[in-house]
Enzyme design. Structure first.
Site, PDB file in Angstrom:
ATOM      1  N   GLY A  53       0.820  -1.207   0.000  1.00  0.00           N
ATOM      2  CA  GLY A  53       0.000   0.000   0.000  1.00  0.00           C
ATOM      3  C   GLY A  53       0.844   1.241   0.000  1.00  0.00           C
ATOM      4  N   VAL A  55       1.587   5.120   2.025  1.00  0.00           N
ATOM      5  CA  VAL A  55       1.421   5.840   3.290  1.00  0.00           C
ATOM      6  C   VAL A  55       1.615   7.323   2.979  1.00  0.00           C
ATOM      7  CG1 VAL A  55       2.221   6.072   5.670  1.00  0.00           C
ATOM      8  CG2 VAL A  55       2.404   3.868   4.532  1.00  0.00           C
ATOM      9  N   ASP A 173       7.604  -9.079   9.590  1.00  0.00           N
ATOM     10  CA  ASP A 173       8.343  -8.253   8.620  1.00  0.00           C
ATOM     11  C   ASP A 173       9.164  -7.182   9.337  1.00  0.00           C
ATOM     12  OD1 ASP A 173       9.281  -7.483   6.165  1.00  0.00           O
ATOM     13  OD2 ASP A 173       7.541  -6.263   5.641  1.00  0.00           O
TER      14      ASP A 173
HETATM   15  N1  LIG Z   1       2.755   5.957  11.349  1.00  0.00           N
HETATM   16  C1  LIG Z   1       3.719   6.225  10.472  1.00  0.00           C
HETATM   17  N2  LIG Z   1       4.383   7.388  10.520  1.00  0.00           N
HETATM   18  C2  LIG Z   1       5.359   7.661   9.617  1.00  0.00           C
HETATM   19  N3  LIG Z   1       5.779   6.803   8.668  1.00  0.00           N
HETATM   20  C3  LIG Z   1       5.150   5.623   8.564  1.00  0.00           C
HETATM   21  C4  LIG Z   1       4.099   5.269   9.457  1.00  0.00           C
HETATM   22  N4  LIG Z   1       3.682   4.029   9.127  1.00  0.00           N
HETATM   23  C5  LIG Z   1       4.426   3.642   8.077  1.00  0.00           C
HETATM   24  N5  LIG Z   1       5.312   4.582   7.735  1.00  0.00           N
HETATM   25  C6  LIG Z   1       6.328   4.539   6.671  1.00  0.00           C
HETATM   26  O1  LIG Z   1       5.779   3.971   5.506  1.00  0.00           O
HETATM   27  C7  LIG Z   1       6.506   2.793   5.140  1.00  0.00           C
HETATM   28  C8  LIG Z   1       5.561   1.788   4.526  1.00  0.00           C
HETATM   29  O2  LIG Z   1       4.596   1.419   5.505  1.00  0.00           O
HETATM   30  P1  LIG Z   1       4.247  -0.090   5.775  1.00  0.00           P
HETATM   31  O3  LIG Z   1       5.543  -0.822   6.029  1.00  0.00           O
HETATM   32  O4  LIG Z   1       3.208  -0.180   6.824  1.00  0.00           O
HETATM   33  O5  LIG Z   1       3.646  -0.503   4.355  1.00  0.00           O
HETATM   34  P2  LIG Z   1       3.943  -1.813   3.514  1.00  0.00           P
HETATM   35  O6  LIG Z   1       3.140  -1.676   2.270  1.00  0.00           O
HETATM   36  O7  LIG Z   1       3.709  -3.021   4.323  1.00  0.00           O
HETATM   37  O8  LIG Z   1       5.512  -1.619   3.224  1.00  0.00           O
HETATM   38  P3  LIG Z   1       6.677  -2.688   3.011  1.00  0.00           P
HETATM   39  O9  LIG Z   1       6.373  -3.447   1.785  1.00  0.00           O
HETATM   40  O10 LIG Z   1       7.907  -1.794   2.860  1.00  0.00           O
HETATM   41  O11 LIG Z   1       6.768  -3.533   4.239  1.00  0.00           O
HETATM   42  C9  LIG Z   1       7.165   2.323   6.450  1.00  0.00           C
HETATM   43  O12 LIG Z   1       8.307   1.549   6.181  1.00  0.00           O
HETATM   44  C10 LIG Z   1       7.487   3.634   7.127  1.00  0.00           C
HETATM   45  O13 LIG Z   1       8.691   4.139   6.611  1.00  0.00           O
END
Ligand SMILES: Nc1ncnc2c1ncn2[C@@H]1O[C@H](COP(=O)(O)OP(=O)(O)OP(=O)(O)O)[C@@H](O)[C@H]1O
Length: 377
Positions: A53, A55, A173
């Site tokens: 997704g 952010v 993760d």
């Molecule tokens: N609450 C928050 N405040 C600031 N930055 C955030 C927050 N939550 C997530 N992020 C940033 O956004 C990035 C992506 O979020 P997240 O890891 O939840 O998504 P994902 O799609 O699972 O990503 P990935 O494939 O990298 O694991 C995080 O690695 C972090 O750097």
């Protein structure tokens, strides 16, 4: 299994973008009081592009004039095929070292061919820095991350894992970009529960998850009997990265990942090591590993090497768990002192609250509690 509280309706909202680049949401759920309300949402810059997704930095308002925030909104596609524990964890587990979910809403958009895509939107506290960016800031400028900071972040990650693991939930993760930090106060919080799993006896467990550099040997080997200890392995890789400034094991695929691990840990043992082995050969094995670790991490203290030797262990049954590690003398520096020096400051500040354990944490710590708390507490 954790039960999701049904706090939002089945019919997702339609997002209507207004000319001011904010849109209106009919049903936004406040996690604090589980009440639904109508709110305006304004999205700013992208903070993260994950594999699942996006952010964005965002603001919310009741009237489109006064804005609350910033928040971080993570938007993921809602899939009927992939069950995710992310919402359940974020709304049900309150912990000082887990990112806080403030609101939640569902949305949808229509694709060019007329299909409907449903999305989940997690409105979280916004913490702009990650452990990954912090490591880069230090090492790109020719500095090392101070040992006290390494211990501070490691302890808080372990504290979050203690709680998740006590519910048999693995994060799945763990990596530096999924650890949000506030460098001025030394606080660390885990985010991204999109790969989290609750492990049980009869689950059809997947083994292909967790970013490769941080993936435990049992996952690289496709073993289905893995436990929450996969997160402890990832933590070991994170500690190595905090010390060295780059990923500890950088394989291109599962095979080469195992080869990189073998350079430090030796070849994967053919059979389980046994505690019946003569003490002398166990001692020799420990000494050999100790030498290799000293070579890999030349500037760390002896008992810090011992800590790493308890974390980066092939056999996940012998790998120490969160409570054992929290009691290790590696953390005595946090138990015996009250201050640390934040980046870019020459004024020491108080360490964050590290030992204000909840009843649940105390239960999970059991007999380790008295060893973990500072002597004066
Ligand atoms: N609450 C928050 N405040 C600031 N930055 C955030 C927050 N939550 C997530 N992020 C940033 O956004 C990035 C992506 O979020 P997240 O890891 O939840 O998504 P994902 O799609 O699972 O990503 P990935 O494939 O990298 O694991 C995080 O690695 C972090 O750097």
């Amino acid at each position: 299994m954790l039960k999701a509280k049904k706090v939002f309706g089945n019919i997702p909202n339609r997002m209507t973008k207004s000319e001011n680049k904010h849109y209106f949401i009919d049903d936004i759920v406040s996690i604090k009081n589980r009440q639904k309300s109508k709110m305006y949402v304004k999205e700013g810059k992208r903070i993260g592009y994950g594999s699942f997704g996006t952010v964005t930095e965002s603001y919310l308002s009741n009237n489109s004039t006064e804005w609350l925030g910033p928040y971080a909104i993570k938007r993921v596609v809602k899939s009927p095929r992939v069950e995710s524990l992310e919402l359940e964890i974020l709304q049900n587990i309150k912990h000082p070292n887990l990112v806080t979910l403030e609101f939640f809403f569902e949305s949808q958009y229509i694709t060019k061919d007329g299909g409907q895509v449903h999305q989940k939107n997690f409105v979280m506290e916004y913490i702009p820095q990650t452990l990954g960016s912090e490591i880069h800031q230090y090492f790109d400028n020719g500095y090392e991350l101070p040992t006290k900071h390494i211990k501070l972040y490691t302890f808080q990650i372990l504290r979050a894992l203690l709680t998740l693991h006590s519910m048999n939930i693995c994060h799945g993760d763990l990596k530096p970009s999924n650890v949000l930090i506030i460098p001025s106060s030394g606080i660390a919080k885990l985010c991204d529960f999109g790969s989290a799993q609750q492990l049980g006896d009869n689950e059809d467990l997947k083994t292909y998850f967790c970013s490769r550099f941080y993936r435990a040997p049992e996952l690289l080997l496709n073993l289905k009997n893995y436990t929450t200890q996969i997160d402890i392995w990832s933590l070991g890789c994170i500690i190595g990265e905090m010390i060295k400034g780059q990923p500890l094991f950088k394989g291109d695929n599962a095979k080469s990942q195992l080869e990189k691990i073998a350079i430090l840990l030796g070849r994967l043992p053919e059979s389980k090591s046994s505690s019946n082995e003569p003490q002398e050969s166990q001692r020799n094995l420990y000494d050999q590993k100790f030498k290799k670790f000293m070579h890999c991490f030349p500037y760390i203290e002896f008992f810090d090497v011992d800590f790493l030797l308890k974390v980066l262990v092939y056999d996940f049954a012998e790998r120490w768990d969160a409570k054992q590690l929290m009691a290790h003398e590696f953390f005595d520096a946090l138990r015996n002192e009250t201050y640390f020096l934040p980046r870019g400051s020459n004024m020491p500040v108080h360490l964050p609250e590290l030992f204000n354990f909840s009843a649940l944490e105390k239960r999970a710590l059991g007999e380790y509690y008295n060893v973990i708390i500072p002597p004066s507490d």
